[in-house]
Design a protein around this motif. Structure first.
Motif, PDB file in Angstrom:
ATOM      1  N   ARG A   3       0.883  -1.169   0.000  1.00  0.00           N
ATOM      2  CA  ARG A   3       0.000   0.000   0.000  1.00  0.00           C
ATOM      3  C   ARG A   3       0.919   1.217   0.000  1.00  0.00           C
ATOM      4  NH1 ARG A   3      -5.141   1.800   1.105  1.00  0.00           N
ATOM      5  NH2 ARG A   3      -5.303   3.510   2.586  1.00  0.00           N
ATOM      6  N   ILE A   4       0.953   1.912  -1.131  1.00  0.00           N
ATOM      7  CA  ILE A   4       1.987   2.934  -1.340  1.00  0.00           C
ATOM      8  C   ILE A   4       1.402   4.336  -1.245  1.00  0.00           C
ATOM      9  CG2 ILE A   4       3.673   3.851  -2.982  1.00  0.00           C
ATOM     10  CD1 ILE A   4       3.825   1.014  -4.214  1.00  0.00           C
ATOM     11  N   LEU A   5       1.967   5.121  -0.344  1.00  0.00           N
ATOM     12  CA  LEU A   5       1.585   6.529  -0.271  1.00  0.00           C
ATOM     13  C   LEU A   5       2.482   7.310  -1.228  1.00  0.00           C
ATOM     14  CD1 LEU A   5       0.167   9.005   0.950  1.00  0.00           C
ATOM     15  CD2 LEU A   5       1.904   9.020   2.750  1.00  0.00           C
ATOM     16  N   LEU A   6       1.839   7.971  -2.195  1.00  0.00           N
ATOM     17  CA  LEU A   6       2.588   8.738  -3.201  1.00  0.00           C
ATOM     18  C   LEU A   6       2.312  10.220  -3.010  1.00  0.00           C
ATOM     19  CD1 LEU A   6       4.202   8.925  -5.937  1.00  0.00           C
ATOM     20  CD2 LEU A   6       1.989   8.746  -7.091  1.00  0.00           C
ATOM     21  N   THR A   7       3.380  11.011  -2.895  1.00  0.00           N
ATOM     22  CA  THR A   7       3.220  12.468  -2.947  1.00  0.00           C
ATOM     23  C   THR A   7       3.736  12.923  -4.309  1.00  0.00           C
ATOM     24  OG1 THR A   7       5.421  13.041  -2.118  1.00  0.00           O
ATOM     25  CG2 THR A   7       3.712  12.617  -0.448  1.00  0.00           C
ATOM     26  N   GLY A   8       3.136  13.998  -4.837  1.00  0.00           N
ATOM     27  CA  GLY A   8       3.606  14.520  -6.136  1.00  0.00           C
ATOM     28  C   GLY A   8       2.978  13.836  -7.330  1.00  0.00           C
ATOM     29  N   ALA A   9       1.794  13.214  -7.136  1.00  0.00           N
ATOM     30  CA  ALA A   9       1.129  12.485  -8.239  1.00  0.00           C
ATOM     31  C   ALA A   9       0.743  13.411  -9.389  1.00  0.00           C
ATOM     32  CB  ALA A   9      -0.110  11.768  -7.710  1.00  0.00           C
ATOM     33  N   THR A  10       0.565  14.699  -9.098  1.00  0.00           N
ATOM     34  CA  THR A  10       0.143  15.630 -10.159  1.00  0.00           C
ATOM     35  C   THR A  10       1.341  16.238 -10.886  1.00  0.00           C
ATOM     36  OG1 THR A  10       0.004  17.370  -8.488  1.00  0.00           O
ATOM     37  CG2 THR A  10      -2.050  16.217  -9.044  1.00  0.00           C
ATOM     38  N   GLY A  11       2.553  15.817 -10.534  1.00  0.00           N
ATOM     39  CA  GLY A  11       3.745  16.349 -11.190  1.00  0.00           C
ATOM     40  C   GLY A  11       4.236  15.426 -12.302  1.00  0.00           C
ATOM     41  N   LEU A  22      -0.034   1.764 -12.714  1.00  0.00           N
ATOM     42  CA  LEU A  22      -1.454   1.405 -12.824  1.00  0.00           C
ATOM     43  C   LEU A  22      -1.721   0.582 -14.070  1.00  0.00           C
ATOM     44  CD1 LEU A  22      -3.040   4.787 -11.680  1.00  0.00           C
ATOM     45  CD2 LEU A  22      -2.701   2.717 -10.307  1.00  0.00           C
ATOM     46  N   ASP A  23      -0.924   0.840 -15.095  1.00  0.00           N
ATOM     47  CA  ASP A  23      -1.074   0.107 -16.344  1.00  0.00           C
ATOM     48  C   ASP A  23      -0.753  -1.377 -16.158  1.00  0.00           C
ATOM     49  OD1 ASP A  23      -2.048   0.908 -18.734  1.00  0.00           O
ATOM     50  OD2 ASP A  23      -0.088   1.000 -19.725  1.00  0.00           O
ATOM     51  N   ARG A  24       0.151  -1.663 -15.209  1.00  0.00           N
ATOM     52  CA  ARG A  24       0.544  -3.060 -14.972  1.00  0.00           C
ATOM     53  C   ARG A  24      -0.586  -3.857 -14.332  1.00  0.00           C
ATOM     54  NH1 ARG A  24       5.996  -3.198 -11.626  1.00  0.00           N
ATOM     55  NH2 ARG A  24       4.520  -2.291 -10.174  1.00  0.00           N
ATOM     56  N   GLY A  25      -1.422  -3.129 -13.551  1.00  0.00           N
ATOM     57  CA  GLY A  25      -2.611  -3.758 -12.993  1.00  0.00           C
ATOM     58  C   GLY A  25      -2.339  -4.844 -11.970  1.00  0.00           C
ATOM     59  N   ASP A  26      -1.310  -4.723 -11.111  1.00  0.00           N
ATOM     60  CA  ASP A  26      -1.167  -5.707 -10.027  1.00  0.00           C
ATOM     61  C   ASP A  26      -2.057  -5.263  -8.847  1.00  0.00           C
ATOM     62  OD1 ASP A  26       0.176  -3.668  -8.793  1.00  0.00           O
ATOM     63  OD2 ASP A  26       2.166  -4.496  -9.094  1.00  0.00           O
ATOM     64  N   ASP A  27      -1.913  -5.922  -7.692  1.00  0.00           N
ATOM     65  CA  ASP A  27      -2.849  -5.596  -6.611  1.00  0.00           C
ATOM     66  C   ASP A  27      -2.303  -4.541  -5.641  1.00  0.00           C
ATOM     67  OD1 ASP A  27      -0.958  -7.137  -5.475  1.00  0.00           O
ATOM     68  OD2 ASP A  27      -2.299  -8.732  -4.766  1.00  0.00           O
ATOM     69  N   THR A  28      -1.268  -3.812  -6.061  1.00  0.00           N
ATOM     70  CA  THR A  28      -0.743  -2.729  -5.223  1.00  0.00           C
ATOM     71  C   THR A  28      -1.806  -1.642  -5.063  1.00  0.00           C
ATOM     72  OG1 THR A  28       1.461  -3.135  -6.087  1.00  0.00           O
ATOM     73  CG2 THR A  28       1.093  -0.985  -5.069  1.00  0.00           C
ATOM     74  N   GLN A  29      -1.923  -1.130  -3.836  1.00  0.00           N
ATOM     75  CA  GLN A  29      -2.845  -0.003  -3.616  1.00  0.00           C
ATOM     76  C   GLN A  29      -2.043   1.290  -3.635  1.00  0.00           C
ATOM     77  OE1 GLN A  29      -4.641  -0.729   0.188  1.00  0.00           O
ATOM     78  NE2 GLN A  29      -5.835  -2.461  -0.554  1.00  0.00           N
ATOM     79  N   TRP A  30      -2.504   2.249  -4.416  1.00  0.00           N
ATOM     80  CA  TRP A  30      -1.833   3.555  -4.493  1.00  0.00           C
ATOM     81  C   TRP A  30      -2.691   4.591  -3.778  1.00  0.00           C
ATOM     82  CZ3 TRP A  30       3.047   4.525  -6.380  1.00  0.00           C
ATOM     83  CH2 TRP A  30       3.665   3.447  -7.008  1.00  0.00           C
ATOM     84  N   VAL A  31      -2.086   5.240  -2.808  1.00  0.00           N
ATOM     85  CA  VAL A  31      -2.777   6.286  -2.048  1.00  0.00           C
ATOM     86  C   VAL A  31      -2.076   7.598  -2.392  1.00  0.00           C
ATOM     87  CG1 VAL A  31      -3.389   7.082   0.272  1.00  0.00           C
ATOM     88  CG2 VAL A  31      -3.128   4.625  -0.171  1.00  0.00           C
ATOM     89  N   CYS A  32      -2.796   8.517  -3.018  1.00  0.00           N
ATOM     90  CA  CYS A  32      -2.152   9.761  -3.469  1.00  0.00           C
ATOM     91  C   CYS A  32      -2.554  10.918  -2.573  1.00  0.00           C
ATOM     92  CB  CYS A  32      -2.554  10.076  -4.910  1.00  0.00           C
ATOM     93  SG  CYS A  32      -2.083   8.790  -6.059  1.00  0.00           S
ATOM     94  N   LEU A  33      -1.553  11.558  -1.979  1.00  0.00           N
ATOM     95  CA  LEU A  33      -1.796  12.763  -1.180  1.00  0.00           C
ATOM     96  C   LEU A  33      -1.754  13.949  -2.148  1.00  0.00           C
ATOM     97  CD1 LEU A  33      -2.048  13.665   1.860  1.00  0.00           C
ATOM     98  CD2 LEU A  33       0.388  14.184   1.748  1.00  0.00           C
TER      99      LEU A  33
END
Ligand SMILES: NC(=O)c1ccc[n+]([C@@H]2O[C@H](COP(=O)([O-])OP(=O)(O)OC[C@H]3O[C@@H](n4cnc5c(N)ncnc54)[C@H](OP(=O)(O)O)[C@@H]3O)[C@@H](O)[C@H]2O)c1
Length: 388
Positions: A3-11, A22-33
């Motif tokens: 479960r990955i917290l990502l900052t800077g997703a809009t950059g 996301l294109d790879r489509g594995d079961d990782t959860q992406w949490v974008c601040l």
């Protein structure tokens, strides 16, 4: 499950990371601040960044796969949102990347990152906190081949306030957060995308094109710059974030001595893509001594009418300082971990040129980096050295 917290997703790099992951489509959860007024607004901000990498429909579909947490990373230690608690990884990309913001840049990049690190302490399952710095913390007085372990260094001659803030962040993370699983990744200079060319961003690409149009270099054609494409950086960062064992806690994400780009090869690539029957003759000039020569040539080629062109000249000078350094950032550690080396700029320059807008338009897209908050712009290596 990660479960990955990502900052800077809009950059730029954040968008490339999400597009790749996301294109790879594995079961990782992406949490974008994301800075936004509501979850839906945040999602639309992420989707609009993803649209630079794919069609609008796919961008919306991919943006639906991420969890949006509205917020500002510089205040993350005050953010008790429970969705952050069970993150297993943090990929911290967000930063104020403007070169001349000085105090504001320091507050965001240094103080803000420490706030995020404090919040990370209350993530009990955290296995990695990947902080993204910059290889340019080496300053202007570095050796031609820069090794990770030599920096941050107190005697580095910083060219811009941005790198001071990034160097200080690394030092403070090491001193104040020995309990966190911090790994530092330092990309070199990110230009274009190896298959999508200029579509995701024309940041810095416009400088390379401007240098070609000006036919002026502040260094010998044999000298080199360490340039890497955004998609390769994204893929490598995700690899560094998720690889179970790493030999080090500090990596350049760079072209290194094997992949750095010589200006002579860039010139050849331009000549192949936009032939001039061998008329591509470059002048080597001295950045300090020949300031007026550059100004005159710039006025001939682009004009100096209006504020945009004035800022562009100033930005060109500032980038030329970096171009003249003739640096490669060793990527041996990365290669030893099994990561693939990046494609070289001359190999994907034709793709970038194929979908490039005009050079001045491309600069306009990058102009935010050159906004001045409080202090005048230092354009040569010396002025900030004393404060580094
Ligand atoms: N691009 C390069 O050549 C390069 C080279 C070396 C290192 N790096 C490093 O790589 C990282 C990403 O660079 P980039 O080129 O992708 O940067 P970018 O395009 O300028 O994006 C910066 C990101 O940071 C976010 N951000 C800034 N302040 C924030 C705050 N207070 N709270 C939440 N988000 C905030 C921005 O969000 P908003 O959209 O809300 O403003 C944006 O998503 C940076 O740390 C940079 O120093 C980049």
């Amino acid at each position: 499950m990660a479960r990955i917290l990502l900052t800077g997703a809009t950059g730029l790099i954040g968008g490339a990371v999400l597009h790749h992951a996301l294109d790879r489509g594995d079961d990782t959860q992406w949490v974008c601040l994301v800075r936004c007024g509501s979850v839906e607004q945040g999602r639309q901000r992420v989707a609009s960044r993803l649209e630079r990498f794919t069609d609008p429909f796919t961008a919306q579909r991919l943006a639906r796969k991420v969890e949006i947490v509205p917020g500002d990373f510089t205040r993350a230690d005050l953010d008790m949102d429970p969705r952050l608690d069970d993150c297993t990884h943090v990929l911290h990309l967000a930063a104020d990347t403007s070169w001349f913001g000085d105090e504001r840049v320091y507050r965001t990049n240094h103080d803000g990152t420490l706030a995020l690190a404090r919040r990370a302490r209350s993530m009990p399952g955290l296995v990695r906190f990947l902080h993204v710095g910059t290889a340019m913390i080496c300053g202007s007085n570095a050796p031609n081949v820069v090794e990770e372990r030599a920096y941050p260094a107190a005697d580095a001659n910083h060219i811009v306030a941005y790198t001071i803030s990034k160097a200080a962040t690394e030092t403070s993370l090491a001193e104040l957060f020995p309990d966190l699983p911090v790994v530092i990744a330092r990309p070199s200079i990110v230009v274009g995308h190896s298959t999508l060319g200029a579509a995701p961003s024309s940041s810095i690409l416009w400088v390379v094109r401007a240098a070609d149009r000006l036919r002026m270099l502040p260094c010998a054609p044999e000298s080199a710059v360490d340039i890497v494409p955004a998609d390769w950086v994204a893929e490598t960062l995700v690899g560094l974030l998720t690889k179970s064992e790493l030999a080090h806690n500090l990596y350049h994400v760079s072209a290194g001595t094997g992949g750095r780009t010589r200006w002579a090869d860039v010139i050849d690539a331009f000549e192949a893509a936009e032939p001039t029957d061998g008329m591509r003759a470059f002048t080597q000039f001295d950045l300090q001594r020949d300031r007026s020569t550059l100004r005159k040539r710039f006025a001939e080629v682009f004009g100096l009418d209006g504020a945009l062109k004035q800022v562009m000249l100033r930005a060109t000078r500032a980038y030329y300082v970096f171009c003249a350094l003739d640096l490669a950032f060793s990527n041996q550690r990365l290669l030893d971990e099994g990561f693939a080396p990046p494609p070289s700029l001359p190999s994907y320059l034709p793709v970038c040129l194929a979908n490039s807008a005009g050079i001045v338009e491309q600069f306009a897209d990058d102009m935010e980096m050159f906004s001045v908050a409080a202090t005048p712009a230092p354009v040569d290596p010396m002025p900030l050295a004393a404060t580094a």
